[in-house]
Structures are given as C-alpha cells and as structure tokens.
Design an enzyme around this catalytic site. Structure first.
Site, PDB file in Angstrom:
ATOM      1  N   PRO A 130       0.819  -1.216   0.000  1.00  0.00           N
ATOM      2  CA  PRO A 130       0.000   0.000   0.000  1.00  0.00           C
ATOM      3  C   PRO A 130       0.855   1.270   0.000  1.00  0.00           C
ATOM      4  O   PRO A 130       1.976   1.255   0.515  1.00  0.00           O
ATOM      5  CB  PRO A 130      -0.788  -0.101   1.325  1.00  0.00           C
ATOM      6  CG  PRO A 130       0.006  -1.025   2.186  1.00  0.00           C
ATOM      7  CD  PRO A 130       0.738  -1.956   1.270  1.00  0.00           C
ATOM      8  N   ARG A 169      -0.766   7.757   1.396  1.00  0.00           N
ATOM      9  CA  ARG A 169      -1.800   8.789   1.496  1.00  0.00           C
ATOM     10  C   ARG A 169      -3.018   8.592   0.606  1.00  0.00           C
ATOM     11  O   ARG A 169      -3.890   9.459   0.601  1.00  0.00           O
ATOM     12  CB  ARG A 169      -1.175  10.163   1.217  1.00  0.00           C
ATOM     13  CG  ARG A 169      -0.181  10.533   2.283  1.00  0.00           C
ATOM     14  CD  ARG A 169       0.515  11.839   2.080  1.00  0.00           C
ATOM     15  NE  ARG A 169       1.482  12.030   3.160  1.00  0.00           N
ATOM     16  CZ  ARG A 169       2.676  11.460   3.219  1.00  0.00           C
ATOM     17  NH1 ARG A 169       3.098  10.674   2.233  1.00  0.00           N
ATOM     18  NH2 ARG A 169       3.475  11.659   4.252  1.00  0.00           N
ATOM     19  N   CYS A 177      18.570  -5.408  21.527  1.00  0.00           N
ATOM     20  CA  CYS A 177      19.963  -5.739  21.201  1.00  0.00           C
ATOM     21  C   CYS A 177      20.502  -6.856  22.104  1.00  0.00           C
ATOM     22  O   CYS A 177      20.361  -6.795  23.333  1.00  0.00           O
ATOM     23  CB  CYS A 177      20.801  -4.474  21.359  1.00  0.00           C
ATOM     24  SG  CYS A 177      22.537  -4.721  21.036  1.00  0.00           S
ATOM     25  N   ASN A 205       1.831   9.837 -12.468  1.00  0.00           N
ATOM     26  CA  ASN A 205       1.191   9.591 -11.171  1.00  0.00           C
ATOM     27  C   ASN A 205      -0.309   9.373 -11.360  1.00  0.00           C
ATOM     28  O   ASN A 205      -0.906   9.900 -12.295  1.00  0.00           O
ATOM     29  CB  ASN A 205       1.417  10.804 -10.256  1.00  0.00           C
ATOM     30  CG  ASN A 205       1.320  10.444  -8.782  1.00  0.00           C
ATOM     31  OD1 ASN A 205       2.032   9.555  -8.319  1.00  0.00           O
ATOM     32  ND2 ASN A 205       0.431  11.089  -8.048  1.00  0.00           N
TER      33      ASN A 205
HETATM   34  P1  OAD Z   1       2.132   8.834  -0.924  1.00  0.00           P
HETATM   35  O1  OAD Z   1       1.218   7.773  -0.422  1.00  0.00           O
HETATM   36  O2  OAD Z   1       2.143  10.143  -0.229  1.00  0.00           O
HETATM   37  O3  OAD Z   1       1.829   9.128  -2.468  1.00  0.00           O
HETATM   38  C1  OAD Z   1       1.714   8.084  -3.399  1.00  0.00           C
HETATM   39  C2  OAD Z   1       1.219   8.663  -4.716  1.00  0.00           C
HETATM   40  O4  OAD Z   1       1.221   7.628  -5.660  1.00  0.00           O
HETATM   41  C3  OAD Z   1      -0.204   9.229  -4.645  1.00  0.00           C
HETATM   42  O5  OAD Z   1      -0.227  10.502  -5.279  1.00  0.00           O
HETATM   43  C4  OAD Z   1      -1.046   8.198  -5.428  1.00  0.00           C
HETATM   44  O6  OAD Z   1      -2.093   8.805  -6.151  1.00  0.00           O
HETATM   45  C5  OAD Z   1      -0.007   7.641  -6.368  1.00  0.00           C
HETATM   46  N1  OAD Z   1      -0.242   6.248  -6.787  1.00  0.00           N
HETATM   47  C6  OAD Z   1      -0.761   5.205  -6.094  1.00  0.00           C
HETATM   48  N2  OAD Z   1      -0.730   4.082  -6.837  1.00  0.00           N
HETATM   49  C7  OAD Z   1      -0.191   4.419  -8.040  1.00  0.00           C
HETATM   50  C8  OAD Z   1       0.105   3.707  -9.240  1.00  0.00           C
HETATM   51  N3  OAD Z   1      -0.117   2.397  -9.377  1.00  0.00           N
HETATM   52  N4  OAD Z   1       0.674   4.395 -10.257  1.00  0.00           N
HETATM   53  C9  OAD Z   1       0.929   5.720 -10.162  1.00  0.00           C
HETATM   54  N5  OAD Z   1       0.671   6.443  -9.064  1.00  0.00           N
HETATM   55  C10 OAD Z   1       0.127   5.799  -8.007  1.00  0.00           C
HETATM   56  O7  OAD Z   1       3.591   8.182  -0.971  1.00  0.00           O
HETATM   57  P2  OAD Z   1       5.013   8.910  -1.099  1.00  0.00           P
HETATM   58  O8  OAD Z   1       4.941  10.104  -1.978  1.00  0.00           O
HETATM   59  O9  OAD Z   1       5.995   7.846  -1.421  1.00  0.00           O
HETATM   60  O10 OAD Z   1       7.974   8.302   4.609  1.00  0.00           O
HETATM   61  O11 OAD Z   1       5.228   9.378   0.396  1.00  0.00           O
HETATM   62  C11 OAD Z   1       6.481   9.843   0.804  1.00  0.00           C
HETATM   63  C12 OAD Z   1       6.802   9.407   2.205  1.00  0.00           C
HETATM   64  O12 OAD Z   1       5.669   9.604   3.069  1.00  0.00           O
HETATM   65  C13 OAD Z   1       7.105   7.951   2.363  1.00  0.00           C
HETATM   66  O13 OAD Z   1       8.405   7.601   1.998  1.00  0.00           O
HETATM   67  C14 OAD Z   1       6.881   7.728   3.852  1.00  0.00           C
HETATM   68  C15 OAD Z   1       5.622   8.541   4.037  1.00  0.00           C
HETATM   69  O14 OAD Z   1       5.457   9.089   5.304  1.00  0.00           O
HETATM   70  C16 OAD Z   1       8.546   7.585   5.588  1.00  0.00           C
HETATM   71  O15 OAD Z   1       8.225   6.455   5.845  1.00  0.00           O
HETATM   72  C17 OAD Z   1       9.624   8.282   6.327  1.00  0.00           C
HETATM   73 ZN    ZN Z   2      23.175  -2.535  21.562  1.00  0.00          ZN
END
Ligand code: OAD
Ligand code: ZN
Length: 287
Positions: free
Chosen positions: A46, A49, A172, A237
């Site tokens: 998954p 957002r 640990c 996207n």
């Molecule tokens: P998001 O969940 O914020 O965004 C994912 C985007 O991908 C959304 O705009 C969806 O519409 C799009 N999407 C979903 N499925 C898709 C598909 N099959 N093809 C094209 N687009 C698709 O995820 P990130 O931008 O990766 O941080 O979020 C960044 C960071 O927020 C993550 O690395 C994580 C999170 O908090 C940490 O874990 C530190």
């Molecule tokens: Zn340790």
C-alpha cells in the site's frame, strides 16, 4: 535594442511521444528518476496517502495521536509497538516481485541513460529489479537491515523478522537497547551524503522523471526544484500533486504530467521509445 526572446521548452508537446523523442535525442544523456510508494502499489504494497487504501487511512486501530506518528522517531523510542505492527504486516509483502515500473527504471540504466534513481520507498524492489548500489539512493532507508539505537550493533532482516513476526520487540543482544530497522524516521534527517549527492545529480541531469509520489515529504519533494531551469520534469502519477513550483497546466512550461498507473505510463513510454521487447525481456529474465 534589448529583445526578449521566449525560449521554448525542450520537449515540444506535453505528451508521452514527445517525452520519448526527447529521451532518444542527443540532448538527453542523464536522467534522474525519483519514486514514491505509487510505483509499488501494483505489487500489493500500500502507499501512504491514498484515501482508504493508503497505510495512514488504515491505522485507526493502532490509536496513534496522528497517523504519521508511526514513523516518528521520538514516538518510536517511547512506543515502538505500532511501528513493529506495521513491520509485521510489511515483512511478508517484501517478498513480492518488482513492478513493470521498477524494470523500466532498470531499463533506463541498461540503455546508459540513468544518472541515479532516488526512491522514498523502503521495500527494496529497485534492488530486486537489478538496479546496482551505485545507481540507487534509498533516501528513506530500508527494512533490509537494522541497528541498535545505543551501541549501533547491526542486525539482519532475518533476525528482526523472527522477533517481529512473534509480536516481540527486537532488543539488542549486546546491550539490551531497542533495535530499529534502518528506515529513516521523521525527525532523524536524511544523511548528509545523500543530500550532497542529490544536489550534484539533480543540478546536472537533462530530465527528471517523477513516478508515483504525492511529493509531500521533505526534503525529497523539494529536490525537484534543484534541476536546471530548462530541464524537463515529467510526472507519472495516478492523481494530480499539489507541489509549489510546478506548472503542469501551463502550456509553455517544462513540466509535464501524465495521470494514470505508473506501469501503464512506463509501458506506453517504452512503446514510444521502441523498447517494448527489451522491457519484456528484462522482466522475463527476472522471473
Ligand atoms: P504517498 O502515499 O504520499 O503518495 C503516493 C502517490 O502515488 C499518490 O499521489 C497516489 O495517487 C499515487 N499512486 C498510487 N498508486 C499508483 C500507481 N499504481 N501508479 C501511479 N501512481 C500511483 O507516498 P510517497 O509520496 O511515497 O515516509 O510518500 C512519501 C513518504 O511519506 C514515504 O516515503 C513515507 C511517508 O510518510 C517515511 O516512511 C519516512
Ligand atoms: Zn546494543
């Protein structure tokens, strides 16, 4: 007399055939790709957002003060249970195959065009698709290894998995402190080595290809602003992104958006590039 001549964008039309034409031109020799969770959803992992299917929408049962707290360093040190509950769900999913998009990125590398791939993903699927260490920056770290928060002793995924899958917090064996997978949590900061590499890569690339990210998390999201003024920025996207500085709607801007699933966008691009067979072969080889 001073005459201001409007410079046209390097990519003539905001369409995938034009993007392909540019990629095949002599002007485009260095591509930086930047990915988010959207490139792995087709593999069953998954994103964060997306409404209802995203991880943050599914966290209600964990009673967090706010969804992102699960990836917050301070919160983790006080209450690691929700984070390891997510790990328990994620570990089996890490065994999945990379998506077509991951292989498309690898294909860019095989064609000698990939300067670097920056991923916010922690699933390790780029590596599984064959991308080598030198071409890959896992900006938010990885699940694959872990370290003790006190003495820094290293641990493997296998070791952590044994504890996590039986609902035990990994501690640990040398000093008894908490062991954390090497994921960069909110509040930890991206390593300086990543930031400086990023600066030079983004400033020198000829094309920035952004795949499956909402561009909401810093500093990664703002790295896109480091590219040269004329460098085309192509977003593939599922949904539109609200990021300041991008002008996708503006007909004479260098920003191009293609909305849909990244696997479909990348296979269409591969078709226009004449690389369809190469992509199929690459995916077949890894099965
Ligand atoms: P998001 O969940 O914020 O965004 C994912 C985007 O991908 C959304 O705009 C969806 O519409 C799009 N999407 C979903 N499925 C898709 C598909 N099959 N093809 C094209 N687009 C698709 O995820 P990130 O931008 O990766 O941080 O979020 C960044 C960071 O927020 C993550 O690395 C994580 C999170 O908090 C940490 O874990 C530190
Ligand atoms: Zn340790």
């Amino acid at each position: 007399m001073w005459c201001w001549k409007k410079k046209s964008p390097l990519i003539s039309e905001k369409s995938l055939p034009s993007v392909a034409e540019y990629i095949l031109s002599e002007q485009c020799t260095k591509i930086v790709t930047m990915a988010g969770a959207g490139i792995s959803t087709a593999a069953g992992i998954p994103d964060f957002r997306s409404p209802s299917s995203g991880l943050y929408a599914q966290l209600a049962a964990l009673r967090l003060p706010y969804p992102e707290a699960v990836f917050d360093f301070d919160y983790f040190t006080q209450n690691p249970v929700p984070f390891f509950r997510i790990c328990k769900e994620m570990y089996p999913k890490l065994k999945v195959k990379p998506t077509l998009t991951h292989y498309f990125i690898k294909l860019l590398d095989d064609k000698g065009l990939l300067l670097r791939h920056y991923t916010q993903n922690i699933d390790g699927l780029e590596r599984k698709a064959g991308l080598c260490e030198d071409k890959l920056i896992q900006a938010h770290g990885t699940y694959e290894t872990g370290h003790c928060l006190k003495c820094n002793k290293g641990y493997s995924l296998k070791w952590m998995e044994t504890y996590v899958m039986s609902d035990t917090i990994p501690m640990c064996i040398a000093c008894g402190a908490l062991v954390k997978p090497d994921i960069i949590l909110f509040g930890e900061g991206i390593p300086q080595r990543v930031v400086s590499k990023c600066r030079s890569d983004f400033r020198s690339c000829d094309l920035l290809l952004i795949l499956g990210s909402s561009l909401t998390v810093e500093p990664i999201a703002s790295f896109a602003g480091l590219v040269k003024k004329k460098c085309p920025r192509v977003l593939i996207n599922r949904t539109p992104v609200q990021k300041r500085g991008f002008r996708f709607q503006n007909s004479d801007s260098r920003d191009i958006a293609w909305y849909g699933n990244s696997d479909e966008g990348c296979s269409t691009l591969a078709l226009y590039l004449g690389w369809e067979k190469d992509l199929v072969k690459l995916m077949g080889n890894k099965k």
